[in-house]
Design a protein around this motif. Structure first.
Motif, PDB file in Angstrom:
ATOM      1  N   VAL A  61       0.847  -1.190   0.000  1.00  0.00           N
ATOM      2  CA  VAL A  61       0.000   0.000   0.000  1.00  0.00           C
ATOM      3  C   VAL A  61       0.880   1.236   0.000  1.00  0.00           C
ATOM      4  CG1 VAL A  61      -1.774   1.277   1.267  1.00  0.00           C
ATOM      5  CG2 VAL A  61      -1.824  -1.219   1.247  1.00  0.00           C
ATOM      6  N   ALA A  62       0.467   2.269  -0.699  1.00  0.00           N
ATOM      7  CA  ALA A  62       1.246   3.497  -0.808  1.00  0.00           C
ATOM      8  C   ALA A  62       1.543   4.092   0.573  1.00  0.00           C
ATOM      9  CB  ALA A  62       0.502   4.517  -1.658  1.00  0.00           C
ATOM     10  N   ASP A  63       2.788   4.530   0.738  1.00  0.00           N
ATOM     11  CA  ASP A  63       3.242   5.257   1.929  1.00  0.00           C
ATOM     12  C   ASP A  63       3.240   4.416   3.201  1.00  0.00           C
ATOM     13  OD1 ASP A  63       3.537   7.610   0.381  1.00  0.00           O
ATOM     14  OD2 ASP A  63       1.405   8.050   0.631  1.00  0.00           O
ATOM     15  N   LYS A  64       3.173   3.095   3.056  1.00  0.00           N
ATOM     16  CA  LYS A  64       3.239   2.203   4.216  1.00  0.00           C
ATOM     17  C   LYS A  64       4.221   1.071   3.932  1.00  0.00           C
ATOM     18  CE  LYS A  64      -1.519   2.953   5.786  1.00  0.00           C
ATOM     19  NZ  LYS A  64      -2.808   2.292   6.111  1.00  0.00           N
ATOM     20  N   PRO A  65       4.788   0.476   4.984  1.00  0.00           N
ATOM     21  CA  PRO A  65       5.644  -0.692   4.755  1.00  0.00           C
ATOM     22  C   PRO A  65       4.811  -1.856   4.217  1.00  0.00           C
ATOM     23  CG  PRO A  65       5.977   0.222   6.966  1.00  0.00           C
ATOM     24  CD  PRO A  65       4.751   0.871   6.403  1.00  0.00           C
ATOM     25  N   ALA A  66       5.378  -2.618   3.312  1.00  0.00           N
ATOM     26  CA  ALA A  66       4.683  -3.797   2.801  1.00  0.00           C
ATOM     27  C   ALA A  66       4.578  -4.849   3.896  1.00  0.00           C
ATOM     28  CB  ALA A  66       5.415  -4.355   1.594  1.00  0.00           C
ATOM     29  N   GLU A  67       3.454  -5.563   3.911  1.00  0.00           N
ATOM     30  CA  GLU A  67       3.265  -6.667   4.854  1.00  0.00           C
ATOM     31  C   GLU A  67       3.433  -7.976   4.095  1.00  0.00           C
ATOM     32  OE1 GLU A  67      -0.319  -6.328   7.247  1.00  0.00           O
ATOM     33  OE2 GLU A  67      -0.452  -4.210   6.691  1.00  0.00           O
TER      34      GLU A  67
END
Length: 319
Positions: A225-231
């Motif tokens: 997701v944009a602007d978040k760390p990938a899970e």
């Protein structure tokens, strides 16, 4: 506490939220007084409410046509029935409000599905894509590249590998490149979820923080997701794209996300009335062929309740 002795629910803040509250508690005099105070507190509130009412009036014919087809399910007359009918019209109004972007999606799409519809499409190269309900894709193939844009929803891709012509899926700036495989992709706000059924894929998300470029194998999943760390994580392969078997498998997910996953399978609207409920996390397996029962199962797991004010409106709320 409200006058009935139950817990006070959060104060609605806009016309649509007041509509849901009034649907849920049509006989609550305190709620009615608070609604009237909200309505008179700001001229903009009256404008918002008037727009809803005007749209409802314009949609009366559409509501009546649909009501006639399911007459046995319509609530009886009276105050509850009156608000339930208003709720049906409100749902129709919401449908019209979303019609413009939905229409644009269909204009852009080569293939799409409706509520509760699943369909398998064979692509020009012989690959196939199984579309979940309320899904739309745009196919752009040429002699050098095979690109599918997931415009809305979720899809399971079974790709025939061609080393000279890569196959990729794009949604919200996240790209999945196939390396001979089957994988599931779900579009979400600002990005996508992807899970691998077999083979290998490469996921690239320049907008994630930090940017992502990673290979996934069977059983791997990722949320970018944009602007978040990938899970990232692992899951049993048999749970990948469980929706193709009318099953929704969730593990420690917020109720709001679970309800979002149920909505494409319900021909109507599902409201989560309480933010506390929306944030609660659940683990379970739900039957997508019976979304109404799935919502009731969520309620039972939380000690909550479900109000069905018409065949097309479910309200999940605190007791």
């Amino acid at each position: 506490m409200n006058e009935a002795g139950g817990p006070a629910l959060p104060q609605p803040r806009k016309a649509s939220e007041w509509m849901v509250a009034l649907l849920e508690m049509p006989d609550d005099p305190d709620l009615r007084r608070r609604f009237e105070a909200w309505l008179s507190a700001d001229p903009a509130h009256a404008v918002d409410w008037n727009e809803v009412s005007t749209t409802i009036t314009a949609l009366e014919d559409l509501r009546q046509e649909r009501s006639d087809r399911t007459k046995a399910d319509v609530p009886p007359p009276g105050r509850r029935g009156r608000w339930a009918a208003l709720g049906v019209m409100t749902a129709m109004a919401a449908a019209i409000a979303f019609a413009a972007p939905g229409l644009m999606t269909r204009i852009q799409a080569d293939h799409w599905t409706s509520v509760a519809e699943q369909r398998t499409v064979t692509l020009p190269d012989g690959s196939s894509v199984q579309l979940a309900p309320e899904t739309a894709i745009d196919v752009a193939f040429d002699h050098r590249h095979r690109l599918v844009r997931l415009l809305k929803g979720e899809a399971l891709f079974n790709v025939l590998h061609q080393s000279e012509r890569p196959f990729s899926v794009e949604a919200n700036g996240v790209e999945v490149v196939d390396i001979g495989t089957a994988f599931d992709v779900r579009r979400r706000t600002g990005g996508m979820d992807v899970a691998v059924l077999e083979g290998v894929i490469e996921v690239t998300s320049a907008s994630s923080t930090p940017p992502v470029r990673e290979r996934l194998q069977a059983g791997d999943w990722m949320r970018a997701v944009a602007d978040k760390p990938a899970e990232r994580g692992r899951m049993p392969v048999e749970e990948v794209a469980a929706w193709t078997r009318k099953r929704l498998v969730v593990k420690n997910q917020p109720v709001a996300e679970i309800v979002d996953a149920l909505r494409p399978y319900f021909d109507g609207f599902i409201f989560v009335r309480d933010e506390t409920i929306a944030r609660e996390r659940l683990t379970g397996v739900y039957d997508l062929s019976n979304p109404v029962e799935a919502v009731h199962a969520i309620a039972r797991a939380q000690g909550a309740s479900v109000v069905q004010v018409s065949p097309w409106i479910l309200i999940l709320s605190s007791r």
